[in-house]
Design a protein around this motif. Structure first.
Motif, PDB file in Angstrom:
ATOM      1  N   ALA A  76       0.491  -1.033  -0.336  1.00 47.38           N
ATOM      2  CA  ALA A  76      -0.058   0.043  -0.263  1.00 47.38           C
ATOM      3  C   ALA A  76       1.226   1.240   0.346  1.00 47.38           C
ATOM      4  N   LYS A  77      -0.027   2.283  -0.749  1.00 45.19           N
ATOM      5  CA  LYS A  77       0.850   4.174  -0.631  1.00 45.19           C
ATOM      6  C   LYS A  77       1.130   4.307   0.245  1.00 45.19           C
ATOM      7  N   LEU A  78       1.914   5.250   0.530  1.00 44.58           N
ATOM      8  CA  LEU A  78       2.177   5.465   1.857  1.00 44.58           C
ATOM      9  C   LEU A  78       1.937   7.363   1.471  1.00 44.58           C
ATOM     10  N   PHE A  79       1.571   8.084   2.428  1.00 40.14           N
ATOM     11  CA  PHE A  79       1.012   9.036   2.172  1.00 40.14           C
ATOM     12  C   PHE A  79       1.619  10.167   3.424  1.00 40.14           C
ATOM     13  N   SER A  80       2.046  11.088   2.680  1.00 37.19           N
ATOM     14  CA  SER A  80       1.968  12.478   4.200  1.00 37.19           C
ATOM     15  C   SER A  80       1.694  13.411   3.619  1.00 37.19           C
ATOM     16  N   LEU A  81       2.584  14.719   4.471  1.00 37.15           N
ATOM     17  CA  LEU A  81       2.034  16.105   3.887  1.00 37.15           C
ATOM     18  C   LEU A  81       3.227  16.993   3.497  1.00 37.15           C
ATOM     19  N   GLN A  82       2.421  17.843   2.329  1.00 37.58           N
ATOM     20  CA  GLN A  82       3.975  18.105   2.073  1.00 37.58           C
ATOM     21  C   GLN A  82       4.028  19.723   2.621  1.00 37.58           C
ATOM     22  N   THR A  83       5.409  19.367   3.257  1.00 43.78           N
ATOM     23  CA  THR A  83       5.433  20.639   4.224  1.00 43.78           C
ATOM     24  C   THR A  83       6.280  21.547   3.149  1.00 43.78           C
ATOM     25  N   GLU A  84       6.866  21.466   2.088  1.00 48.15           N
ATOM     26  CA  GLU A  84       6.925  22.771   1.745  1.00 48.15           C
ATOM     27  C   GLU A  84       5.699  23.724   0.282  1.00 48.15           C
ATOM     28  N   GLY A  85       5.369  25.162   0.546  1.00 53.23           N
ATOM     29  CA  GLY A  85       4.779  25.478  -0.371  1.00 53.23           C
ATOM     30  C   GLY A  85       3.941  26.294   0.125  1.00 53.23           C
ATOM     31  N   TRP A  86       3.550  26.320   1.242  1.00 51.70           N
ATOM     32  CA  TRP A  86       2.865  27.084   2.264  1.00 51.70           C
ATOM     33  C   TRP A  86       4.106  27.608   3.210  1.00 51.70           C
ATOM     34  N   TYR A  87       3.679  28.664   3.858  1.00 54.72           N
ATOM     35  CA  TYR A  87       4.418  29.170   4.807  1.00 54.72           C
ATOM     36  C   TYR A  87       3.973  29.506   6.236  1.00 54.72           C
ATOM     37  N   GLY A  88       4.607  29.704   7.574  1.00 56.02           N
ATOM     38  CA  GLY A  88       3.859  30.263   8.407  1.00 56.02           C
ATOM     39  C   GLY A  88       5.214  31.628   9.106  1.00 56.02           C
ATOM     40  N   HIS A 144      14.458  42.947  21.192  1.00 53.61           N
ATOM     41  CA  HIS A 144      15.435  42.448  19.404  1.00 53.61           C
ATOM     42  C   HIS A 144      14.091  41.958  19.813  1.00 53.61           C
ATOM     43  N   VAL A 145      13.112  42.660  18.098  1.00 54.89           N
ATOM     44  CA  VAL A 145      12.405  41.427  17.190  1.00 54.89           C
ATOM     45  C   VAL A 145      13.360  40.294  16.315  1.00 54.89           C
ATOM     46  N   ARG A 146      12.629  39.538  16.559  1.00 61.74           N
ATOM     47  CA  ARG A 146      13.171  37.931  15.524  1.00 61.74           C
ATOM     48  C   ARG A 146      11.819  38.402  14.736  1.00 61.74           C
ATOM     49  N   PHE A 147      12.184  37.760  13.389  1.00 61.46           N
ATOM     50  CA  PHE A 147      11.495  37.302  12.656  1.00 61.46           C
ATOM     51  C   PHE A 147      11.702  35.426  12.014  1.00 61.46           C
ATOM     52  N   ALA A 148      10.333  35.102  11.756  1.00 58.93           N
ATOM     53  CA  ALA A 148      10.889  33.353  11.030  1.00 58.93           C
ATOM     54  C   ALA A 148      10.431  33.035  10.140  1.00 58.93           C
ATOM     55  N   LEU A 149      10.822  33.086   8.580  1.00 60.27           N
ATOM     56  CA  LEU A 149       9.794  31.890   8.197  1.00 60.27           C
ATOM     57  C   LEU A 149      10.147  30.585   8.514  1.00 60.27           C
ATOM     58  N   THR A 150       8.837  29.329   8.304  1.00 58.08           N
ATOM     59  CA  THR A 150       8.541  27.891   8.359  1.00 58.08           C
ATOM     60  C   THR A 150       8.138  27.985   7.270  1.00 58.08           C
ATOM     61  N   ASN A 151       8.479  26.319   6.721  1.00 59.86           N
ATOM     62  CA  ASN A 151       7.408  25.945   6.308  1.00 59.86           C
ATOM     63  C   ASN A 151       6.956  24.535   7.565  1.00 59.86           C
ATOM     64  N   LEU A 152       6.047  23.820   6.812  1.00 60.09           N
ATOM     65  CA  LEU A 152       4.607  23.339   7.446  1.00 60.09           C
ATOM     66  C   LEU A 152       5.189  22.365   8.631  1.00 60.09           C
ATOM     67  N   ASP A 191      10.872  24.293  10.027  1.00 62.08           N
ATOM     68  CA  ASP A 191      11.828  24.139   9.478  1.00 62.08           C
ATOM     69  C   ASP A 191      12.139  25.724   8.854  1.00 62.08           C
ATOM     70  N   VAL A 192      12.887  26.759   9.792  1.00 67.92           N
ATOM     71  CA  VAL A 192      13.580  27.893   9.131  1.00 67.92           C
ATOM     72  C   VAL A 192      13.770  27.639   8.220  1.00 67.92           C
ATOM     73  N   ILE A 193      13.149  28.198   7.232  1.00 65.41           N
ATOM     74  CA  ILE A 193      13.787  29.167   5.872  1.00 65.41           C
ATOM     75  C   ILE A 193      14.055  30.588   5.470  1.00 65.41           C
ATOM     76  N   GLN A 194      14.233  31.389   6.489  1.00 63.70           N
ATOM     77  CA  GLN A 194      15.021  32.612   6.507  1.00 63.70           C
ATOM     78  C   GLN A 194      14.339  32.904   8.112  1.00 63.70           C
ATOM     79  N   TYR A 195      15.398  33.958   8.396  1.00 62.31           N
ATOM     80  CA  TYR A 195      15.725  34.225  10.139  1.00 62.31           C
ATOM     81  C   TYR A 195      16.143  35.548   9.872  1.00 62.31           C
ATOM     82  N   GLU A 196      15.847  36.638  11.012  1.00 64.10           N
ATOM     83  CA  GLU A 196      16.253  38.102  11.061  1.00 64.10           C
ATOM     84  C   GLU A 196      16.017  38.706  12.686  1.00 64.10           C
ATOM     85  N   ARG A 197      17.062  39.089  13.260  1.00 66.78           N
ATOM     86  CA  ARG A 197      17.099  39.175  14.358  1.00 66.78           C
ATOM     87  C   ARG A 197      17.526  40.945  14.108  1.00 66.78           C
TER      88      ARG A 197
END
Ligand code: ZN
Length: 373
Positions: free
Chosen positions: A67-79, A88-96, A99-105
């Motif tokens: 049987a095939k296994l399915f999982s959530l695609q973690t890329e394509g949508w972000y938080g 300080h203010v910190r920003f992070a863009l993550t995938n579902l 995982d951090v895609i972009q970070y800045e302090r």
């Protein structure tokens, strides 16, 4: 219309199930959610065609077709996570998956003034501009804020750190152009720790101030007034040191990061790093401060375990560096805890970097995930 709403609900249930599970087969998804096979198949097909689910392999077969296994695609949508602290203010863009895609302090000392909020909006726009992510793919933003949030009335009830009371969240809504949820900082950190094999625990955040949050069956437990898990104001020593909340002897007064540093030192990541460096080098004065810290932490953790009988995760800036000291802490706790044979319920947090901002992004993803369909 009703049918459409029910379908929408089933799509969301599949997404939420797979977010916290290992990859599953069609049959397993249907079984777990109590869906008929035709309903499950139709919904899974739709999620596959929209790129929300992906096929990730086949399960080990016990004969017959695999049987095939399915999982959530973690890329394509972000938080988007935004952490607000004193300086300080910190920003992070993550995938579902968080995982951090972009970070800045950025240095942006907090002031509850219109110009501060305006600059926050402008800095956020710069931050997003540096990524090549389509803005419509950002499900929402989460703010990690050191205060108690009244979600029903959209208010910051109080923040001792910023000396604020009853402040409307409108100030944030106006400067952040994404669906937004503002969350207590320790609650955010608590989210950053949840994963497949850990769904109920007390998170103790050892930072500039001491906080905590309770995760029960994957859900944050707020209590009657969103104060559950506020371990910083559990009294360790009646008539002890005065806490910033004005009570005497709170654990915060003994376990906040500042107690590890000299009085003339700022609480900063750099100074804390220097403290642990000296500790590693065996500096006697540092060792003495740390020994007292571990003694006090052992009392707090043992008391919390007595009440909750749950795993305890030590997080925040100090908790993240706790790994080499867990054994020493456990030895102290063993002498106080007559109910547990092993102190294996205590651990250092797994998420050790960008804890609050990742947790805030995960919080936003969960809160606004229905925007995916
Ligand atoms: Zn207190």
């Amino acid at each position: 219309m009703k049918r459409k709403a029910a379908n929408q609900q089933n799509l969301m249930r599949i997404i939420r199930l797979l977010r916290h599970s290992m990859p599953m087969t069609r049959q397993e998804i249907a079984g777990e959610l109590g869906l008929s096979m035709p309903t499950a198949l139709g919904n899974i097909e739709k999620l596959l065609s929209e790129g929300i689910l992906v096929e990730v392999g086949e399960n080990a077969s016990t004969g017959g077709r695999k049987a095939k296994l399915f999982s959530l695609q973690t890329e394509g949508w972000y938080g988007l996570g935004i952490q607000i602290s004193r300086r300080h203010v910190r920003f992070a863009l993550t995938n579902l998956a968080g995982d951090v895609i972009q970070y800045e302090r950025i240095s942006h000392p907090f002031k509850d003034q219109p110009s501060w909020y305006r600059i926050l909006g402008a800095k956020l726009s710069d931050f997003i501009g540096k990524t090549d992510i389509e803005e419509s793919r950002i499900l929402g933003a989460g703010i990690s804020f050191p205060g108690i949030i009244d979600r029903e009335n959209d208010m910051i009830l109080h923040s001792h750190v910023f000396e604020m009371e009853n402040v409307s969240l409108d100030r944030f809504y106006k400067c952040i152009p994404y669906p937004l949820i503002v969350e207590n900082d320790a609650n955010c950190a608590c989210y950053a720790e949840r994963n497949n094999d850990r769904d109920s625990y007390l998170y103790i955040s050892l930072n500039e101030s001491v906080g905590g949050a309770l995760m029960i069956n994957r859900k944050l437990h707020g209590g009657n007034n969103w104060n559950a898990g506020e371990v910083g104001h559990v009294i360790l020593y009646p008539q002890g040191r005065v806490c910033y909340c004005r009570k005497k002897g709170c654990s915060d007064a003994y376990l906040n990061t500042g107690v590890l540093l000299r009085e003339d030192e700022n609480v900063s990541e750099e100074n804390l790093e220097a403290f642990f460096k000296k500790l590693e080098q065996g500096d006697p004065e540092t060792k003495e401060i740390w020994t007292t810290y571990l003694d006090d932490l052992a009392i707090l953790c043992t008391n919390m375990r007595m009440v909750l009988d749950m795993d305890i995760i030590l997080g925040g800036d100090v908790g993240a560096r706790m790994e080499p000291w867990i054994e020493e802490l456990a030895q102290r706790m063993e002498s106080m805890d007559l109910f547990s044979r092993d102190i294996d319920y205590i651990s250092s947090c797994r998420c050790k970097e960008h804890i609050f901002v990742i947790g805030a992004a995960i919080r936003a993803i969960e809160h606004f995930d229905d925007r995916m369909i």
